[in-house]
Scaffold this motif. Structure first.
Motif, PDB file in Angstrom:
ATOM      1  N   HIS A  22      92.057  -9.108 108.422  1.00 60.13           N
ATOM      2  CA  HIS A  22      92.016  -8.846 109.864  1.00 60.13           C
ATOM      3  C   HIS A  22      92.947  -9.774 110.651  1.00 60.13           C
ATOM      4  N   ALA A  23      93.536 -10.781 109.963  1.00 57.80           N
ATOM      5  CA  ALA A  23      94.354 -11.773 110.663  1.00 57.80           C
ATOM      6  C   ALA A  23      95.845 -11.523 110.550  1.00 57.80           C
ATOM      7  N   VAL A  24      96.285 -10.963 109.415  1.00 60.56           N
ATOM      8  CA  VAL A  24      97.713 -10.817 109.142  1.00 60.56           C
ATOM      9  C   VAL A  24      97.944  -9.446 108.507  1.00 60.56           C
ATOM     10  N   PRO A  25      98.958  -8.697 108.949  1.00 57.73           N
ATOM     11  CA  PRO A  25      99.239  -7.395 108.331  1.00 57.73           C
ATOM     12  C   PRO A  25      99.528  -7.529 106.833  1.00 57.73           C
ATOM     13  N   ARG A  26      99.050  -6.583 106.056  1.00 50.86           N
ATOM     14  CA  ARG A  26      99.228  -6.655 104.606  1.00 50.86           C
ATOM     15  C   ARG A  26     100.701  -6.599 104.205  1.00 50.86           C
ATOM     16  N   ALA A  27     101.556  -6.120 105.070  1.00 53.47           N
ATOM     17  CA  ALA A  27     102.987  -6.066 104.774  1.00 53.47           C
ATOM     18  C   ALA A  27     103.677  -7.415 104.925  1.00 53.47           C
ATOM     19  N   ALA A  28     102.964  -8.439 105.392  1.00 62.16           N
ATOM     20  CA  ALA A  28     103.566  -9.771 105.568  1.00 62.16           C
ATOM     21  C   ALA A  28     104.125 -10.271 104.236  1.00 62.16           C
ATOM     22  N   ALA A  29     105.167 -11.078 104.320  1.00 60.73           N
ATOM     23  CA  ALA A  29     105.985 -11.425 103.152  1.00 60.73           C
ATOM     24  C   ALA A  29     105.213 -12.084 102.024  1.00 60.73           C
ATOM     25  N   ILE A  52     106.498 -25.455 109.744  1.00 59.61           N
ATOM     26  CA  ILE A  52     106.557 -24.798 108.438  1.00 59.61           C
ATOM     27  C   ILE A  52     105.176 -24.286 108.028  1.00 59.61           C
ATOM     28  N   ALA A  53     104.113 -25.023 108.350  1.00 61.30           N
ATOM     29  CA  ALA A  53     102.760 -24.560 108.036  1.00 61.30           C
ATOM     30  C   ALA A  53     102.428 -23.294 108.827  1.00 61.30           C
ATOM     31  N   ASP A  54     102.817 -23.271 110.098  1.00 56.21           N
ATOM     32  CA  ASP A  54     102.597 -22.077 110.913  1.00 56.21           C
ATOM     33  C   ASP A  54     103.401 -20.890 110.388  1.00 56.21           C
ATOM     34  N   THR A  55     104.608 -21.153 109.911  1.00 51.91           N
ATOM     35  CA  THR A  55     105.452 -20.094 109.361  1.00 51.91           C
ATOM     36  C   THR A  55     104.816 -19.484 108.122  1.00 51.91           C
ATOM     37  N   LEU A  56     104.289 -20.326 107.244  1.00 48.76           N
ATOM     38  CA  LEU A  56     103.636 -19.834 106.040  1.00 48.76           C
ATOM     39  C   LEU A  56     102.375 -19.038 106.380  1.00 48.76           C
ATOM     40  N   ASP A  57     101.642 -19.507 107.393  1.00 46.10           N
ATOM     41  CA  ASP A  57     100.461 -18.754 107.831  1.00 46.10           C
ATOM     42  C   ASP A  57     100.852 -17.370 108.349  1.00 46.10           C
ATOM     43  N   ALA A  58     101.891 -17.324 109.161  1.00 47.51           N
ATOM     44  CA  ALA A  58     102.332 -16.047 109.715  1.00 47.51           C
ATOM     45  C   ALA A  58     102.793 -15.085 108.624  1.00 47.51           C
ATOM     46  N   ALA A  59     103.269 -15.653 107.502  1.00 46.56           N
ATOM     47  CA  ALA A  59     103.698 -14.818 106.382  1.00 46.56           C
ATOM     48  C   ALA A  59     102.531 -14.366 105.521  1.00 46.56           C
ATOM     49  N   GLY A  60     101.304 -14.807 105.850  1.00 44.70           N
ATOM     50  CA  GLY A  60     100.118 -14.339 105.144  1.00 44.70           C
ATOM     51  C   GLY A  60      99.681 -15.176 103.968  1.00 44.70           C
ATOM     52  N   LEU A 112     111.963 -17.650 100.210  1.00 44.30           N
ATOM     53  CA  LEU A 112     113.056 -17.831 101.162  1.00 44.30           C
ATOM     54  C   LEU A 112     113.061 -16.729 102.206  1.00 44.30           C
ATOM     55  N   ASP A 113     112.827 -15.501 101.793  1.00 44.89           N
ATOM     56  CA  ASP A 113     112.753 -14.403 102.768  1.00 44.89           C
ATOM     57  C   ASP A 113     111.645 -14.651 103.793  1.00 44.89           C
ATOM     58  N   ALA A 114     110.559 -15.283 103.354  1.00 41.39           N
ATOM     59  CA  ALA A 114     109.421 -15.506 104.248  1.00 41.39           C
ATOM     60  C   ALA A 114     109.676 -16.606 105.263  1.00 41.39           C
ATOM     61  N   ILE A 115     110.476 -17.600 104.918  1.00 38.43           N
ATOM     62  CA  ILE A 115     110.653 -18.757 105.812  1.00 38.43           C
ATOM     63  C   ILE A 115     112.012 -18.790 106.486  1.00 38.43           C
ATOM     64  N   ALA A 116     112.981 -18.010 105.998  1.00 29.42           N
ATOM     65  CA  ALA A 116     114.303 -17.971 106.621  1.00 29.42           C
ATOM     66  C   ALA A 116     114.265 -17.074 107.846  1.00 29.42           C
ATOM     67  N   GLY A 117     115.343 -17.109 108.609  1.00 28.26           N
ATOM     68  CA  GLY A 117     115.415 -16.241 109.768  1.00 28.26           C
ATOM     69  C   GLY A 117     116.451 -16.713 110.756  1.00 28.26           C
ATOM     70  N   PRO A 118     116.627 -15.981 111.835  1.00 22.23           N
ATOM     71  CA  PRO A 118     117.627 -16.361 112.839  1.00 22.23           C
ATOM     72  C   PRO A 118     117.235 -17.640 113.552  1.00 22.23           C
TER      73      PRO A 118
END
Length: 468
Positions: A61-68, A105-113, A225-231
């Protein structure tokens, strides 16, 4: 018997997304292994069992299943803060520190599921190429418990190698991803400066630090890398961003490239660098395989320059800002204390001269490597070092030992280039030995493609330490 941890991270992610495996069941599997195995290995400083299971239960319920990284158990290096979780920075001076806020970085990993299981071990403030701090047990390679796992991301590497995590994020300021990856038989990916917004490098002295991953396979490293990289304001490469570009390169593994082969080191002006037979054998194995694939290979070298004296200044200066003063300085280990004291005594002119010289060196290295799509070197000069091998009292001697062990990593950080370590060889005693590929600025896709080609031939993803 085949178990969940024998699957690659990518395979586990597929099962999670298809609903064949639940995040809680996977987290429990790894938590059980950590409880049973880690006392002998020393990969974790803190395990957050309760919060991990709560996160796993709430993930749907917190993060879409499609998250990296949806549902994958990971852990943060103990240099990264997570709100409410003990964070020691590998130091007795912060043994009981609990931050109120998380690092990006911790928030980024959380957002990636991802599901965090805790903190992986690191040397004091990440300043060493081995993981034997006084705040925790030494971290050992699961291939031989008498040998160290390298550093500074030693805990992350030992955990992945022993099947305590499917894959792990890590940081690299002078080799801290690539050194432990080589010592534990893993793939270690350090991205270009600016590739990962939360660990861009531009906010560290001389732009040295980059965030990447240690993994059993090239595709698993690309997945992180795909999960934490970005613009970001410092992004290299095209202005648009495809969130699956690196995994695509690692899975397809296509292309023929022109590669340089190099054994010279920028430390040769100041140190006696000796390449052990095991390291030479790994390089030779990689050359044979790359030639068989059809890549062009040509010897290259670095010009002799006073690199060592300038890098040492930066390493000392980077320690000067460690927030430990007065009567608390005795809590620091001898290496850290030597770096802090030397750094705080540096004249400003010496520091600015070193920064200026290294900026010019970055451009010279990039020009030198310009004819090649990637440059191949040994990963380490020596086989993994015994626990206790480094001088515990003399900081300067300790620093020199680290240079002798890993003379091909720090200059890559200075130049801001991407690099990957690949576990291409095992000694007669079964110890892993790797090689390093250094790419052009923004050239992670080429490194991943070459790595995937070697992985298909050598099948290192099927190798596991015995009895783990």
């Amino acid at each position: 018997m085949f178990e969940l941890h024998d699957l690659t991270a990518l395979d586990q992610l597929g099962q999670l997304r298809r609903g064949e495996l639940g995040p809680r069941a996977l987290a429990e599997h790894y938590l059980e292994r950590i409880e049973r195995i880690d006392p002998a290995l020393g990969a974790f400083t803190t395990v957050t069992r309760d919060t991990a299971l709560q996160r796993a239960d709430a993930l749907e319920h917190a993060v879409p299943r499609a998250a990296a990284l949806w549902g994958l158990p990971l852990a943060e290096k103990d240099l990264w803060s997570r709100a409410g979780v003990r964070t020691t920075f590998g130091s007795r001076a912060f043994e009981h520190f609990v931050p109120e806020a998380s690092d990006e970085i911790a928030d980024t990993l959380d957002a990636a599921g991802a599901v965090s299981l805790g903190k992986t071990s690191t040397p004091e403030f990440g300043l060493a190429s081995y993981t034997e701090s006084l705040v925790a047990a030494p971290t050992r390679t699961p291939y031989d418990l008498s040998l160290g796992a390298g550093g500074s991301s030693g805990g992350a590497a030992a955990a992945v190698a022993a099947g305590l995590l499917p894959v792990a994020p890590a940081s690299d300021g002078g080799g801290s991803i690539r050194i432990p990856a080589a010592a534990t038989g893993l793939v270690g990916l350090k991205p270009s400066r600016g590739r990962v917004p939360s660990g861009s490098g531009f906010l560290s002295l001389a732009g040295l630090v980059s965030f990447g991953a240690v993994a059993r396979t090239v595709a698993d490293a690309a997945l992180v890398l795909d999960a934490i990289a970005g613009p970001s304001p410092w992004s290299v490469g095209p202005p648009t961003w495809d969130g699956g570009a690196y995994l695509n390169a690692a899975v397809r593994g296509e292309g023929r490239f022109q590669l340089g082969v190099m054994t010279s080191s920028p430390w040769e002006d100041s140190h006696d660098i000796v390449i052990a037979p095991e390291a030479r054998a790994a390089l030779d194995a990689a050359v044979r395989e790359l030639a068989a694939i059809g890549h062009g290979l040509e010897e290259t070298s670095l010009e002799t320059e006073p690199y060592g004296e300038h890098f040492r200044v930066i390493w000392q200066a980077s320690a000067a800002g460690i927030p430990v003063d007065g009567d608390r300085l005795h809590l620091l280990e001898p290496l850290t204390r030597w770096l802090v004291e030397r750094g705080r005594a540096l004249p400003v002119r010496t520091l600015t001269a070193a920064l200026s010289w290294l900026s010019g060196y970055e451009r010279r290295v990039i020009r030198r490597f310009a004819p090649f799509d990637a440059v191949l070197t040994p990963a380490l000069a020596l086989a993994p070092r015994p626990v206790g091998w480094y001088d515990a009292e003399d900081g300067e001697r300790n620093f020199d030992q680290q240079v002798e062990y890993t003379p091909w990593t720090s200059f890559v950080n200075v130049a801001g280039l991407p690099a990957i370590v690949l576990p291409v060889h095992h000694t007669e005693d079964g110890l892993p030995m790797g090689v390093q590929l250094i790419g052009r600025p923004g050239g992670e896709d080429v490194l991943l493609s070459i790595g995937a080609q070697l992985e298909r031939r050598l099948r290192w993803q099927r190798r596991h330490p015995a009895n783990w």
